[in-house]
Design a protein around this motif. Structure first.
Motif, PDB file in Angstrom:
ATOM      1  N   UNK A  82     -62.486  27.401  73.281  1.00 14.36           N
ATOM      2  CA  UNK A  82     -62.085  27.747  74.642  1.00 14.36           C
ATOM      3  C   UNK A  82     -61.719  29.223  74.773  1.00 14.36           C
ATOM      4  N   UNK A  83     -61.027  29.758  73.767  1.00 18.70           N
ATOM      5  CA  UNK A  83     -60.602  31.159  73.809  1.00 18.70           C
ATOM      6  C   UNK A  83     -61.544  32.088  73.038  1.00 18.70           C
ATOM      7  N   UNK A  84     -62.496  31.492  72.308  1.00 17.07           N
ATOM      8  CA  UNK A  84     -63.382  32.259  71.435  1.00 17.07           C
ATOM      9  C   UNK A  84     -62.562  33.200  70.557  1.00 17.07           C
ATOM     10  N   UNK A  85     -61.603  32.604  69.854  1.00 14.95           N
ATOM     11  CA  UNK A  85     -60.688  33.389  69.038  1.00 14.95           C
ATOM     12  C   UNK A  85     -60.396  32.652  67.734  1.00 14.95           C
ATOM     13  N   UNK A  86     -60.344  33.389  66.638  1.00 14.85           N
ATOM     14  CA  UNK A  86     -60.044  32.829  65.328  1.00 14.85           C
ATOM     15  C   UNK A  86     -58.749  33.417  64.790  1.00 14.85           C
ATOM     16  N   UNK A  87     -57.924  32.568  64.181  1.00 20.58           N
ATOM     17  CA  UNK A  87     -56.699  33.027  63.523  1.00 20.58           C
ATOM     18  C   UNK A  87     -56.628  32.380  62.147  1.00 20.58           C
ATOM     19  N   UNK A  88     -55.982  33.073  61.224  1.00 19.99           N
ATOM     20  CA  UNK A  88     -55.949  32.612  59.832  1.00 19.99           C
ATOM     21  C   UNK A  88     -54.535  32.754  59.277  1.00 19.99           C
ATOM     22  N   UNK A  89     -54.123  31.783  58.455  1.00 19.14           N
ATOM     23  CA  UNK A  89     -52.777  31.770  57.883  1.00 19.14           C
ATOM     24  C   UNK A  89     -52.837  31.378  56.418  1.00 19.14           C
ATOM     25  N   UNK A  90     -51.946  31.936  55.621  1.00 20.25           N
ATOM     26  CA  UNK A  90     -51.802  31.569  54.220  1.00 20.25           C
ATOM     27  C   UNK A  90     -50.886  30.351  54.139  1.00 20.25           C
ATOM     28  N   UNK A  91     -51.419  29.223  53.658  1.00 23.14           N
ATOM     29  CA  UNK A  91     -50.640  27.990  53.657  1.00 23.14           C
ATOM     30  C   UNK A  91     -49.416  28.087  52.743  1.00 23.14           C
ATOM     31  N   UNK A  92     -49.535  28.780  51.635  1.00 22.86           N
ATOM     32  CA  UNK A  92     -48.429  28.850  50.677  1.00 22.86           C
ATOM     33  C   UNK A  92     -47.202  29.542  51.261  1.00 22.86           C
ATOM     34  N   UNK A  93     -47.402  30.413  52.235  1.00 23.57           N
ATOM     35  CA  UNK A  93     -46.267  31.151  52.803  1.00 23.57           C
ATOM     36  C   UNK A  93     -45.923  30.694  54.222  1.00 23.57           C
ATOM     37  N   UNK A  94     -46.433  29.526  54.605  1.00 21.97           N
ATOM     38  CA  UNK A  94     -46.209  29.040  55.971  1.00 21.97           C
ATOM     39  C   UNK A  94     -44.741  28.670  56.176  1.00 21.97           C
ATOM     40  N   UNK A  95     -44.155  29.215  57.216  1.00 26.33           N
ATOM     41  CA  UNK A  95     -42.798  28.853  57.609  1.00 26.33           C
ATOM     42  C   UNK A  95     -42.774  28.489  59.077  1.00 26.33           C
ATOM     43  N   UNK A  96     -41.576  28.366  59.618  1.00 27.51           N
ATOM     44  CA  UNK A  96     -41.443  28.048  61.042  1.00 27.51           C
ATOM     45  C   UNK A  96     -41.400  29.366  61.813  1.00 27.51           C
ATOM     46  N   UNK A  97     -42.598  29.895  62.051  1.00 31.99           N
ATOM     47  CA  UNK A  97     -42.701  31.237  62.641  1.00 31.99           C
ATOM     48  C   UNK A  97     -43.662  31.237  63.827  1.00 31.99           C
ATOM     49  N   UNK A  98     -43.290  30.652  64.954  1.00 35.48           N
ATOM     50  CA  UNK A  98     -44.174  30.650  66.122  1.00 35.48           C
ATOM     51  C   UNK A  98     -44.370  32.059  66.666  1.00 35.48           C
ATOM     52  N   UNK A  99     -45.548  32.295  67.240  1.00 37.18           N
ATOM     53  CA  UNK A  99     -45.901  33.614  67.746  1.00 37.18           C
ATOM     54  C   UNK A  99     -46.066  33.655  69.267  1.00 37.18           C
ATOM     55  N   UNK A 100     -45.824  32.530  69.954  1.00 36.44           N
ATOM     56  CA  UNK A 100     -46.078  32.496  71.386  1.00 36.44           C
ATOM     57  C   UNK A 100     -47.560  32.537  71.691  1.00 36.44           C
ATOM     58  N   UNK A 101     -48.361  31.908  70.851  1.00 36.64           N
ATOM     59  CA  UNK A 101     -49.812  31.960  70.895  1.00 36.64           C
ATOM     60  C   UNK A 101     -50.337  30.532  70.860  1.00 36.64           C
TER      61      UNK A 101
END
Length: 403
Positions: A82-101
């Protein structure tokens, strides 16, 4: 249930799935597996769920599709068609860090699964959907549940309905930061075709009730968007919580608003703000309307059910102060139409959609009349949809998913 509507829904889901699968393979180079989750409309019972009350939603024929495949670099990669947008995250360092996205919702599901002890390995996920955003049809819950179903499959895990709904609600509340109840996630995951659900939001026990064959549910979009993360929705939730705390302190035996009567509330009126009193009056009276609505459905009394919808709208407008001029206009137009039993705002409020109960042979004419009059009155072209109860994500998966 109308077979024609259901057949259209199945075809629509397959089309969404086929396109998402095609794009996923083209983008990531691997075949994926597709999982779908519908939207929902709430017939009656608004803002009662986060105080342990009663609601009566149904799953409807909009969908979010999540396509997932494995990757070996330990990353979570999301692509939105829908947004034609890709985002990527490192699973090992995932925390509770929302970005308003937009990615907060699927990423929050990864975080919430971890709270259940389910860790997922690297994956690519493509997301697509046609649920109108900010329309009160729960696009966020649809996205959360579709993501959860895909990631549970990716992890080789299965969870019961209550757990799926609870972890998706946790995503909304604790990761995204929206003060919503559990209704949306529960019906999106657990809806059943041809049935509306009466859900006790404290015990999570539910009943599946038939929608009378002589009516259709028509959803009309005011085209005024709302948001749940903060703003007026959050203000109302805070006002409700403050009033509930007064009742809990002053009236022994009351834990949640669903335990209170209007007499209890009146006795504590001077100990809370006028806003909290009005918000709590809406919720206490709304719980009563939901229970009465169940009886009306079981008797086949669509006339009384419609009256309760109108009463519920007045309460949302006046006591909860969560309607909008555009939505009020849609309700007024709807109630002038032949064959309309009831109309009201649905969803969190401050815009979004109305839900209308309409005689089956008047539904098409109702849609045309509402569109025409709304355009003439406010200059806005409303989207209107004739709906029937559809399967939720778990039922779809049990029937072979959307692939």
């Amino acid at each position: 249930m109308c077979l024609a509507i259901f057949s259209t829904w199945v075809r629509q889901m397959k089309l969404e799935s086929v396109e998402a699968l095609r794009v996923h393979k083209q983008r990531f180079g691997l075949e994926g597996r597709a999982f779908g989750a519908p939207a929902r409309v709430n017939l009656i019972g608004e803002h009662t769920d986060y105080t342990g009350g009663f609601v009566m939603p149904m799953a409807i024929d909009f969908a979010t599709v999540a396509v997932v495949s494995a990757r070996n670099d330990g990353r979570a990669v999301f692509y939105s068609l829908n947004f034609d947008e890709e985002v990527s995250f490192e699973l090992a360092s995932l925390g509770r860090t929302p970005q308003g996205h937009w990615s907060d919702y699927p990423l929050g599901v990864v975080w919430s699964l971890a709270q259940e002890g389910i860790t997922v390995s690297g994956f690519s996920m493509s997301l697509a959907g046609n649920v109108p955003v900010g329309a009160g049809l729960s696009s966020s819950a649809s996205l959360e549940v579709a993501t959860a179903m895909a990631l549970l499959s990716h992890a080789g895990q299965e969870l019961p309905l209550k757990t799926v709904a609870t972890l998706c609600r946790r995503t909304e509340n604790e990761f995204v930061g929206a003060k919503s109840g559990i209704m949306d996630q529960f019906i999106v995951a657990g809806g059943v075709a041809g049935r509306v659900m009466l859900l006790d939001c404290r015990s999570l026990e539910f009943e599946l009730l038939p929608l009378p064959a002589e009516v259709r549910v028509v959803v009309c979009n005011s085209m005024v968007q709302h948001q749940h993360a903060g703003g007026e929705y959050g203000d109302r939730s805070d006002e409700v919580t403050a009033g509930q705390e007064v009742l809990r302190r002053e009236r022994p035996g009351i834990e949640l608003l669903r335990d209170a009567t209007l007499a209890d509330l009146e006795a504590c009126k001077d100990k809370m703000s006028a806003a909290s009193f009005a918000r709590c009056r809406h919720i206490i009276s709304e719980n009563g309307r939901v229970i009465e609505a169940k009886g009306a459905l079981l008797r086949g009394d669509v006339g009384r059910f419609g009256e309760l919808m109108v009463e519920a709208h007045a309460s949302m407008r006046d006591d909860f102060a969560a309607s909008s001029p555009e939505v009020d206009t849609l309700v007024e137009i709807a109630m002038r139409q032949p064959g309309c039993f009831g109309a009201r705002i649905t969803g969190g409020g401050f815009g979004g959609c109305t839900v209308n109960l309409v005689k089956v042979d008047k539904a098409e004419a109702f849609v045309e009349a509402v569109r025409s009059e709304y355009k003439a009155t406010l200059g806005i072209s409303a989207d209107c949809f004739i709906s029937a109860p559809t399967d939720g994500a778990l039922a779809m998966a049990a029937k072979g998913g959307v692939q």
